[in-house]
Design a protein around this motif. Structure first.
Motif, PDB file in Angstrom:
ATOM      1  N   SER A   1       0.838  -1.200   0.000  1.00 55.44           N
ATOM      2  CA  SER A   1       0.000   0.000   0.000  1.00 55.44           C
ATOM      3  C   SER A   1       0.874   1.252   0.000  1.00 55.44           C
ATOM      4  O   SER A   1       0.580   2.233  -0.689  1.00 55.44           O
ATOM      5  CB  SER A   1      -0.930   0.000   1.217  1.00 55.44           C
ATOM      6  N   LEU A   2       1.961   1.208   0.766  1.00 56.87           N
ATOM      7  CA  LEU A   2       2.902   2.329   0.776  1.00 56.87           C
ATOM      8  C   LEU A   2       3.648   2.420  -0.554  1.00 56.87           C
ATOM      9  O   LEU A   2       3.848   3.511  -1.102  1.00 56.87           O
ATOM     10  CB  LEU A   2       3.902   2.159   1.922  1.00 56.87           C
TER      11      LEU A   2
ATOM     12  N   GLU B   1       9.599   3.882   1.935  1.00 55.92           N
ATOM     13  CA  GLU B   1      10.642   4.174   2.925  1.00 55.92           C
ATOM     14  C   GLU B   1      10.047   4.427   4.311  1.00 55.92           C
ATOM     15  O   GLU B   1      10.764   4.437   5.316  1.00 55.92           O
ATOM     16  CB  GLU B   1      11.473   5.386   2.483  1.00 55.92           C
ATOM     17  N   GLU B   2       8.729   4.595   4.374  1.00 56.01           N
ATOM     18  CA  GLU B   2       8.058   4.818   5.655  1.00 56.01           C
ATOM     19  C   GLU B   2       7.646   3.510   6.324  1.00 56.01           C
ATOM     20  O   GLU B   2       6.964   3.520   7.348  1.00 56.01           O
ATOM     21  CB  GLU B   2       6.813   5.688   5.459  1.00 56.01           C
TER      22      GLU B   2
ATOM     23  N   LEU C   1       9.037   1.168   8.187  1.00 54.26           N
ATOM     24  CA  LEU C   1       9.338   0.904   9.595  1.00 54.26           C
ATOM     25  C   LEU C   1       8.421   1.706  10.509  1.00 54.26           C
ATOM     26  O   LEU C   1       7.824   1.166  11.446  1.00 54.26           O
ATOM     27  CB  LEU C   1      10.799   1.229   9.905  1.00 54.26           C
ATOM     28  N   ALA C   2       8.309   3.002  10.229  1.00 53.43           N
ATOM     29  CA  ALA C   2       7.464   3.846  11.071  1.00 53.43           C
ATOM     30  C   ALA C   2       6.009   3.392  11.018  1.00 53.43           C
ATOM     31  O   ALA C   2       5.327   3.295  12.052  1.00 53.43           O
ATOM     32  CB  ALA C   2       7.585   5.306  10.640  1.00 53.43           C
ATOM     33  N   GLN C   3       5.522   3.088   9.806  1.00 49.06           N
ATOM     34  CA  GLN C   3       4.129   2.666   9.667  1.00 49.06           C
ATOM     35  C   GLN C   3       3.898   1.284  10.276  1.00 49.06           C
ATOM     36  O   GLN C   3       2.848   1.027  10.875  1.00 49.06           O
ATOM     37  CB  GLN C   3       3.723   2.659   8.189  1.00 49.06           C
ATOM     38  N   ASN C   4       4.883   0.401  10.132  1.00 49.88           N
ATOM     39  CA  ASN C   4       4.740  -0.927  10.729  1.00 49.88           C
ATOM     40  C   ASN C   4       4.727  -0.830  12.246  1.00 49.88           C
ATOM     41  O   ASN C   4       4.033  -1.582  12.928  1.00 49.88           O
ATOM     42  CB  ASN C   4       5.874  -1.842  10.262  1.00 49.88           C
ATOM     43  N   GLY C   5       5.513   0.109  12.763  1.00 51.60           N
ATOM     44  CA  GLY C   5       5.480   0.344  14.201  1.00 51.60           C
ATOM     45  C   GLY C   5       4.106   0.806  14.650  1.00 51.60           C
ATOM     46  O   GLY C   5       3.590   0.384  15.688  1.00 51.60           O
TER      47      GLY C   5
ATOM     48  N   HIS D   1      10.499  -5.138   9.607  1.00 48.37           N
ATOM     49  CA  HIS D   1      11.103  -4.109   8.755  1.00 48.37           C
ATOM     50  C   HIS D   1      12.401  -4.616   8.125  1.00 48.37           C
ATOM     51  O   HIS D   1      12.640  -4.424   6.925  1.00 48.37           O
ATOM     52  CB  HIS D   1      11.380  -2.856   9.578  1.00 48.37           C
ATOM     53  N   LEU D   2      13.235  -5.268   8.911  1.00 44.39           N
ATOM     54  CA  LEU D   2      14.503  -5.776   8.396  1.00 44.39           C
ATOM     55  C   LEU D   2      14.280  -6.783   7.268  1.00 44.39           C
ATOM     56  O   LEU D   2      15.006  -6.793   6.272  1.00 44.39           O
ATOM     57  CB  LEU D   2      15.307  -6.429   9.527  1.00 44.39           C
TER      58      LEU D   2
END
Length: 393
Positions: A117-118, A125-126, A128-132, A321-322
């Motif tokens: 979706s991103l 690139e967002e 990690l932040a969005q997954n958090g 994320h990794l």
């Protein structure tokens, strides 16, 4: 596509209300289950996940993320209804099979839908932040529903438990209503002959990136130890005079800290780096296991178990994320499911061991958790993310 982020957030939030969570183990004991049987239920979960993980990931890559998540939500709704009427071990076995199959439909698929979706709007690139933030969704209702549940079930009676069971049933139906409005993100779709190669491609991805297995085992070891803590902390604290209401406060605090930590995980990565973050959370857990095993002071036990469980929550989105950075779109869900299948394989003998030692002393599973964290630190350390990227290129 950005609407998917909100729908994923709130749908997941309603799947994770867990009104009964603060007194869950005590509920099982009220329904006649022994401590080792409660651990054996987790083996049932792991065996089911072992069978369902790869097929569910493959299903997601073939029929789409949305349909797979809707199937999982239906299975979860059925499991919650069945739990209301389960009164013996084998009935709970069936409930755990349904619930594990349900979450297998989300494992890997949820992250894949978020990433794609991103990616569809050029904002991958967002991730990690969005997954958090998506991981924070699992905590948002837990900040008050288990606390509310602890007050409702303060006397630990059957009637009080039933009220909480109904809360989880209703919110599961709400989650289904939210997921219906998801939009399938674009990802690579091929004819049947090419789709057969999805599984092989995901295995190839894992084989070509040995660091992926290393960080997976690291994550599994720490999480499994934390899970053992989650299974035994309620009866241990209860034996030391901690009331049901304080068990609710425990869950409330773990959810608040977990929510805040996962919500700001992107900022944590920029400041400390994921490798350092995951290493230090493991070191902190090692110290807390020592306190949690040797201490008899309720407040120290309370804090030790709280830290262990909260840090395991924070590590989940960092791991995803990794992995997401190095997995191709068409096989992303299958690859993540393969890695989760590894968790089920590792879990089964460890949980069986924890079940056996729990009949000797409720704190013995904590010793296993302590050893697992040491193995994660010494044998399966997580390297700096920069090095991982270089290794994958």
């Amino acid at each position: 596509m950005l609407r998917n982020l909100r729908l994923l957030f709130w749908g997941r939030a309603f799947l994770e209300t867990k009104a009964l969570a603060a007194v869950m183990v005590l509920f099982y004991q009220t329904r006649g289950l022994k401590m080792d049987q409660i651990f054996y239920l987790t083996i049932v979960w792991s065996l089911t996940a072992l069978v369902c993980e790869v097929p569910s990931g493959y299903l997601s890559d073939v029929i789409g993320r949305k349909k797979t998540m809707l199937i999982g939500t239906v299975l979860f709704m059925v499991s919650q209804v069945h739990r209301m009427y389960a009164t013996d071990y084998w009935e709970f076995v069936f409930q755990f099979i349904l619930m594990s199959a349900a979450f297998s439909c989300f494992s890997g698929t949820e992250e894949a839908m978020l990433y794609e979706s991103l990616s569809a709007v050029g904002r991958e690139e967002e991730m990690l932040a969005q997954n958090g933030k998506q991981s924070a969704a699992k905590q948002i209702f837990k900040t008050f529903t288990p606390l509310m549940g602890a007050f409702v079930a303060s006397d630990l009676t059957e009637a009080q438990y039933c009220i909480l069971l109904w809360v989880d049933v209703v919110t599961a139906f709400v989650a289904f209503g939210i997921f219906i409005f998801l939009t399938e993100p674009p990802h690579v779709k091929r004819v049947l002959e090419e789709e057969i190669g999805i599984f092989a491609e995901s295995v190839k991805t894992i084989r070509e990136n040995p660091w992926m297995l290393r960080i997976s085992v690291n994550k599994i070891l720490v999480f499994t130890g934390a899970f053992f803590t989650w299974r035994v902390y309620q009866p241990i604290l209860s034996e030391h005079g901690v009331s049901a209401i304080w068990l609710g406060i425990f869950y409330f605090l773990s959810s608040v800290f977990g929510f805040l930590g996962t919500w700001y995980l992107g900022a944590i990565e920029k400041r400390f780096g994921m490798a350092s973050f995951m290493t230090w959370t493991t070191i902190g857990s090692v110290l807390m296991y020592i306190i949690g095993f040797v201490s008899s002071i309720p407040i120290l036990l309370f804090v030790a178990y709280l830290v262990i469980i909260t840090t395991s929550i924070l590590r989940e989105p960092a791991f995803s994320h990794l992995v997401n950075q190095h997995v191709d779109s068409k096989s992303r869900a299958t690859t993540l499911s393969n890695l989760n299948m590894l968790k089920s394989i590792v879990d089964i003998p460890l949980i069986f061991l924890a079940a056996i030692v729990s009949t000797m002393d409720l704190r013995y599973p904590l010793v296993i958790g302590f050893v697992l964290c040491l193995l994660a630190l010494i044998v399966f350390p997580i390297r700096e993310q920069k090095k991982l990227v270089e290794a994958a290129s």
